[in-house]
Motif scaffolding. Sequence first.
Motif, mmCIF file in Angstrom:
data_model
loop_
_atom_site.group_PDB
_atom_site.id
_atom_site.type_symbol
_atom_site.label_atom_id
_atom_site.label_comp_id
_atom_site.label_asym_id
_atom_site.label_seq_id
_atom_site.Cartn_x
_atom_site.Cartn_y
_atom_site.Cartn_z
ATOM 1 N N GLY A 80 0.844 -1.367 0.049
ATOM 2 C CA GLY A 80 0.151 -0.012 0.177
ATOM 3 C C GLY A 80 0.760 1.120 -0.044
ATOM 4 N N VAL A 81 0.385 2.289 0.634
ATOM 5 C CA VAL A 81 1.136 3.528 0.654
ATOM 6 C C VAL A 81 1.762 3.860 1.849
ATOM 7 C CG1 VAL A 81 0.629 6.014 0.525
ATOM 8 C CG2 VAL A 81 -0.553 4.447 -0.903
ATOM 9 N N ARG A 82 1.418 3.245 2.987
ATOM 10 C CA ARG A 82 1.991 3.648 4.374
ATOM 11 C C ARG A 82 2.896 2.580 5.020
ATOM 12 N NH1 ARG A 82 -3.924 5.320 5.957
ATOM 13 N NH2 ARG A 82 -3.564 7.736 5.639
ATOM 14 N N LYS A 83 2.987 1.308 4.448
ATOM 15 C CA LYS A 83 3.852 0.285 4.822
ATOM 16 C C LYS A 83 5.078 0.051 4.044
ATOM 17 C CE LYS A 83 -0.005 -2.049 7.267
ATOM 18 N NZ LYS A 83 -0.582 -3.177 7.335
ATOM 19 N N ASN A 84 6.339 0.633 4.424
ATOM 20 C CA ASN A 84 7.410 0.563 3.699
ATOM 21 C C ASN A 84 8.372 0.110 4.513
ATOM 22 O OD1 ASN A 84 6.060 1.747 1.379
ATOM 23 N ND2 ASN A 84 6.478 3.692 2.570
ATOM 24 N N CYS A 85 9.683 -0.775 3.992
ATOM 25 C CA CYS A 85 10.712 -0.979 4.553
ATOM 26 C C CYS A 85 11.723 -1.322 3.650
ATOM 27 C CB CYS A 85 10.503 -2.346 5.626
ATOM 28 S SG CYS A 85 10.219 -3.693 4.837
ATOM 29 N N ILE A 86 13.047 -1.463 4.143
ATOM 30 C CA ILE A 86 14.169 -1.843 3.381
ATOM 31 C C ILE A 86 14.691 -2.980 4.225
ATOM 32 C CG2 ILE A 86 16.502 -1.287 2.763
ATOM 33 C CD1 ILE A 86 15.178 0.865 1.504
ATOM 34 N N LEU A 87 15.022 -4.221 3.288
ATOM 35 C CA LEU A 87 15.210 -5.320 4.155
ATOM 36 C C LEU A 87 16.528 -5.839 3.420
ATOM 37 C CD1 LEU A 87 14.115 -7.922 2.240
ATOM 38 C CD2 LEU A 87 11.959 -6.884 3.140
ATOM 39 N N LYS A 88 17.082 -6.741 4.166
ATOM 40 C CA LYS A 88 18.312 -7.564 3.694
ATOM 41 C C LYS A 88 18.068 -8.893 3.847
ATOM 42 C CE LYS A 88 23.283 -7.915 4.380
ATOM 43 N NZ LYS A 88 24.367 -7.568 5.056
ATOM 44 N N ILE A 89 18.243 -9.792 2.740
ATOM 45 C CA ILE A 89 18.174 -11.366 2.841
ATOM 46 C C ILE A 89 19.444 -11.821 2.534
ATOM 47 C CG2 ILE A 89 17.192 -13.336 1.554
ATOM 48 C CD1 ILE A 89 14.684 -11.626 0.839
ATOM 49 N N CYS A 90 20.099 -12.562 3.588
ATOM 50 C CA CYS A 90 21.193 -13.087 3.475
ATOM 51 C C CYS A 90 21.251 -14.760 3.619
ATOM 52 C CB CYS A 90 22.077 -12.871 4.524
ATOM 53 S SG CYS A 90 23.838 -13.243 4.464
ATOM 54 N N GLY A 91 21.597 -15.567 2.901
ATOM 55 C CA GLY A 91 21.488 -17.143 3.198
ATOM 56 C C GLY A 91 20.095 -17.363 3.084
ATOM 57 N N GLY A 92 19.341 -16.766 2.433
ATOM 58 C CA GLY A 92 17.971 -17.215 2.194
ATOM 59 C C GLY A 92 16.878 -17.033 3.335
ATOM 60 N N HIS A 93 17.452 -16.321 4.305
ATOM 61 C CA HIS A 93 16.662 -15.771 5.542
ATOM 62 C C HIS A 93 16.615 -14.131 5.570
ATOM 63 C CE1 HIS A 93 16.600 -19.866 6.962
ATOM 64 N NE2 HIS A 93 17.837 -20.069 6.651
ATOM 65 N N LEU A 94 15.915 -13.712 6.164
ATOM 66 C CA LEU A 94 15.690 -12.275 6.638
ATOM 67 C C LEU A 94 16.806 -11.866 7.455
ATOM 68 C CD1 LEU A 94 13.977 -9.733 5.933
ATOM 69 C CD2 LEU A 94 12.500 -10.254 7.956
ATOM 70 N N ALA A 95 17.624 -11.198 7.184
ATOM 71 C CA ALA A 95 18.665 -10.871 8.112
ATOM 72 C C ALA A 95 18.430 -9.536 8.860
ATOM 73 C CB ALA A 95 19.999 -10.642 7.240
ATOM 74 N N SER A 96 18.007 -8.556 8.119
ATOM 75 C CA SER A 96 17.491 -7.323 8.810
ATOM 76 C C SER A 96 16.632 -6.476 8.114
ATOM 77 C CB SER A 96 18.630 -6.386 9.290
ATOM 78 O OG SER A 96 19.355 -6.029 8.020
ATOM 79 N N PHE A 97 15.911 -5.559 8.727
ATOM 80 C CA PHE A 97 14.692 -4.847 8.149
ATOM 81 C C PHE A 97 14.787 -3.498 8.620
ATOM 82 C CE2 PHE A 97 12.182 -6.893 11.032
ATOM 83 C CZ PHE A 97 11.066 -5.919 11.260
ATOM 84 N N PHE A 98 14.484 -2.459 8.046
ATOM 85 C CA PHE A 98 14.368 -1.114 8.595
ATOM 86 C C PHE A 98 13.056 -0.617 8.058
ATOM 87 C CE2 PHE A 98 18.671 -2.048 7.879
ATOM 88 C CZ PHE A 98 19.263 -2.034 8.957
ATOM 89 N N PRO A 99 12.091 -0.410 9.061
ATOM 90 C CA PRO A 99 10.811 0.133 8.548
ATOM 91 C C PRO A 99 11.165 1.857 8.268
ATOM 92 C CG PRO A 99 10.572 -0.869 10.689
ATOM 93 C CD PRO A 99 12.039 -0.860 10.343
ATOM 94 N N ARG A 100 10.291 2.128 7.202
ATOM 95 C CA ARG A 100 10.478 3.573 6.886
ATOM 96 C C ARG A 100 9.071 4.342 7.070
ATOM 97 N NH1 ARG A 100 12.621 4.101 0.914
ATOM 98 N NH2 ARG A 100 12.978 6.304 1.719
ATOM 99 N N LYS A 101 8.947 5.532 7.178
ATOM 100 C CA LYS A 101 7.683 6.201 7.205
ATOM 101 C C LYS A 101 7.286 6.440 5.914
ATOM 102 C CE LYS A 101 8.725 8.223 11.569
ATOM 103 N NZ LYS A 101 8.975 9.801 12.332
ATOM 104 N N ALA A 102 5.778 6.738 5.766
ATOM 105 C CA ALA A 102 5.160 6.905 4.618
ATOM 106 C C ALA A 102 5.688 8.186 3.893
ATOM 107 C CB ALA A 102 3.608 6.848 4.839
ATOM 108 N N GLY A 103 5.923 8.240 2.868
ATOM 109 C CA GLY A 103 6.224 9.469 2.341
ATOM 110 C C GLY A 103 7.788 9.815 2.129
ATOM 111 N N ARG A 104 8.570 8.740 2.400
ATOM 112 C CA ARG A 104 9.956 8.960 2.525
ATOM 113 C C ARG A 104 10.599 7.983 1.644
ATOM 114 N NH1 ARG A 104 12.556 11.055 7.580
ATOM 115 N NH2 ARG A 104 11.274 12.769 8.173
#
Length: 76
Positions: free
Chosen positions: A52-76
């Motif tokens: 959608g418009v409001r749920k955004n994140c940057i994520l890193k996948i390493c070795g087939g698993h979610l290594a880290s993710f960083f939520p982002r605010k809407a509009g950025r």
Amino acid sequence: MNILAVLTQTGMCPTHGEARRMVFQGAVKVDEELTKNPDLRLQDGIYEVSVGVRKNCILKICGGHLASFFPRKAGR
């Protein structure tokens, strides 16, 4: 890693069913590209995922698993 697992593990969708519905409705973007494939597999790397418009994140996948993710605010 499957896109449905990514959406539930990051908290962007509470269940796989909700994640699947959002994908079919065309509300999910991976790196600014709309996806309607619930079987999409993300390889190792860094991705920007939005639901959608409001749920955004940057994520890193390493070795087939979610290594880290960083939520982002809407509009950025």
